[in-house]
Design a protein around this motif. Structure first.
Motif, PDB file in Angstrom:
ATOM      1  N   THR A 130      -1.085 -40.591  30.412  1.00 50.67           N
ATOM      2  CA  THR A 130      -0.172 -40.777  29.282  1.00 50.67           C
ATOM      3  C   THR A 130      -0.819 -41.622  28.201  1.00 50.67           C
ATOM      4  O   THR A 130      -0.709 -41.321  27.003  1.00 50.67           O
ATOM      5  CB  THR A 130       1.128 -41.447  29.761  1.00 50.67           C
ATOM      6  N   ILE A 131      -1.475 -42.698  28.577  1.00 48.22           N
ATOM      7  CA  ILE A 131      -2.188 -43.546  27.623  1.00 48.22           C
ATOM      8  C   ILE A 131      -3.203 -42.719  26.843  1.00 48.22           C
ATOM      9  O   ILE A 131      -3.310 -42.817  25.615  1.00 48.22           O
ATOM     10  CB  ILE A 131      -2.914 -44.702  28.348  1.00 48.22           C
ATOM     11  N   ASN A 132      -3.952 -41.883  27.548  1.00 47.18           N
ATOM     12  CA  ASN A 132      -4.995 -41.086  26.896  1.00 47.18           C
ATOM     13  C   ASN A 132      -4.412 -40.069  25.928  1.00 47.18           C
ATOM     14  O   ASN A 132      -5.004 -39.788  24.875  1.00 47.18           O
ATOM     15  CB  ASN A 132      -5.853 -40.384  27.952  1.00 47.18           C
ATOM     16  N   VAL A 133      -3.260 -39.505  26.250  1.00 50.69           N
ATOM     17  CA  VAL A 133      -2.623 -38.557  25.332  1.00 50.69           C
ATOM     18  C   VAL A 133      -2.210 -39.274  24.058  1.00 50.69           C
ATOM     19  O   VAL A 133      -2.439 -38.792  22.938  1.00 50.69           O
ATOM     20  CB  VAL A 133      -1.410 -37.884  26.005  1.00 50.69           C
ATOM     21  N   ILE A 134      -1.598 -40.456  24.176  1.00 50.18           N
ATOM     22  CA  ILE A 134      -1.182 -41.212  22.992  1.00 50.18           C
ATOM     23  C   ILE A 134      -2.397 -41.581  22.150  1.00 50.18           C
ATOM     24  O   ILE A 134      -2.366 -41.487  20.917  1.00 50.18           O
ATOM     25  CB  ILE A 134      -0.408 -42.484  23.394  1.00 50.18           C
ATOM     26  N   ARG A 135      -3.469 -41.976  22.786  1.00 49.23           N
ATOM     27  CA  ARG A 135      -4.661 -42.406  22.058  1.00 49.23           C
ATOM     28  C   ARG A 135      -5.380 -41.257  21.375  1.00 49.23           C
ATOM     29  O   ARG A 135      -5.933 -41.416  20.282  1.00 49.23           O
ATOM     30  CB  ARG A 135      -5.630 -43.086  23.030  1.00 49.23           C
ATOM     31  N   ASN A 136      -5.376 -40.102  22.010  1.00 44.84           N
ATOM     32  CA  ASN A 136      -6.292 -39.047  21.572  1.00 44.84           C
ATOM     33  C   ASN A 136      -5.641 -37.806  20.990  1.00 44.84           C
ATOM     34  O   ASN A 136      -6.348 -36.943  20.462  1.00 44.84           O
ATOM     35  CB  ASN A 136      -7.174 -38.627  22.765  1.00 44.84           C
ATOM     36  N   VAL A 137      -4.331 -37.690  21.077  1.00 49.64           N
ATOM     37  CA  VAL A 137      -3.648 -36.513  20.537  1.00 49.64           C
ATOM     38  C   VAL A 137      -2.781 -36.955  19.365  1.00 49.64           C
ATOM     39  O   VAL A 137      -1.919 -37.822  19.503  1.00 49.64           O
ATOM     40  CB  VAL A 137      -2.779 -35.828  21.609  1.00 49.64           C
ATOM     41  N   ASP A 138      -3.018 -36.354  18.229  1.00 49.06           N
ATOM     42  CA  ASP A 138      -2.285 -36.713  17.014  1.00 49.06           C
ATOM     43  C   ASP A 138      -0.933 -36.006  17.011  1.00 49.06           C
ATOM     44  O   ASP A 138      -0.723 -35.011  16.322  1.00 49.06           O
ATOM     45  CB  ASP A 138      -3.097 -36.332  15.775  1.00 49.06           C
TER      46      ASP A 138
END
Length: 278
Positions: A130-138
């Motif tokens: 979830t953290i990675n999606v927030i960081r990397n998906v606009d």
């Protein structure tokens, strides 16, 4: 029509997030794209040997597609909403790349996912996926805490710091969401170095203008880390959802990081909706 992406690993946590989304948007016309991402690391030599003369799709991917179709059948039966359409997607890729591809090809408006990823790994507050999606998906993302049961939204919390503005694209989307799905907005202006009178007066003018005829509460808090202020406010008020304006890495520094005695912990307490500032 809203286009909402629902990643799932078929875990209880991801199914709970899907149920939350279907409850929240029950009065909207929506297409839900239910995505399962398969990684090459999930396949073993035995899997390929068992495939025999079957194609890789028939032996592995088709099984997952059947699981998704069965999930959709259950959702249609449970929610029975004529305003909902479903599309299932199986992708053989890295999670972030798969989500980016679906977001672009399907013109996704919102991603809804559970707070723990398929790996079960945790990073400060919730699952590393979830953290990675927030960081990397606009994309705007709604995160549902593990085990959190849907309740009709009444009061929403919007914490702001010196980087956040009551204006721009993100704030416009926040106002639209708040007025559509809740009955009151709590605004916390938080600054560890102190809030100037000009900032406070400007906030009050904006609230009077943007929240005209809509219940709103404003507080300014000085000298307290954002994560600590938010956690305490949620515990003392009937907050059903928190909204953040994401500004690259600043989001994690402001909201998630802190000393071992003040950080929120391993779980968010209420659903978290992240709007991107760009």
């Amino acid at each position: 029509m809203k286009k909402i992406l629902l990643p799932t690993d078929f875990s209880e946590n991801s199914i709970n997030a899907i149920h939350y989304a279907l409850n929240l948007f029950e009065h909207d016309t929506c297409t839900f794209f239910i995505l399962h991402v398969k990684s090459s690391t999930s396949y073993t030599t035995d899997d390929l040997m068992l495939a025999g003369s079957e194609s890789l799709y028939d032996s592995i991917v088709k099984g997952t597609k059947d699981q998704l179709d069965n999930l959709v059948a259950r959702l249609k039966k449970q929610f029975n909403n004529k305003n909902f359409q479903y599309e299932t997607i199986v992708d053989y890729d890295i999670l972030i790349a798969a989500i980016k591809q679906v977001k672009t090809s399907k013109q996704i408006d919102l991603i809804v996912m559970g707070s723990n990823g398929v790996t079960g790994a945790k990073e400060v507050v919730f699952g590393s996926n979830t953290i990675n999606v927030i960081r990397n998906v606009d994309s705007d993302i709604l995160v549902i805490p593990e085990g959190f049961q849907f309740e009709k939204l009444k009061e929403i919390l919007l914490p702001l710091d010196s980087f956040d503005s009551m204006g721009g694209k993100a704030f416009s989307k926040i106002l639209k969401f708040v007025k559509a799905y809740s009955s009151k907005l709590h605004v916390l202006r938080i600054n560890q170095n102190g809030i100037t009178l000009d900032v406070q007066n400007n906030d009050l003018k904006n609230i009077a203008y943007f929240l005209k005829d809509f219940p709103g509460i404003y507080h300014n808090i000085n000298g307290v880390p954002m994560h600590f202020a938010v956690s305490n406010y949620i515990q003392t008020h009937a907050i059903g959802l928190t909204i953040l304006i994401e500004q690259k890495e600043l989001l994690f520094e402001r909201f998630f990081m802190g000393s071992s005695t003040t950080k929120i912990g391993n779980n968010i307490e209420v659903p978290l909706l992240v709007f991107h500032s760009s």
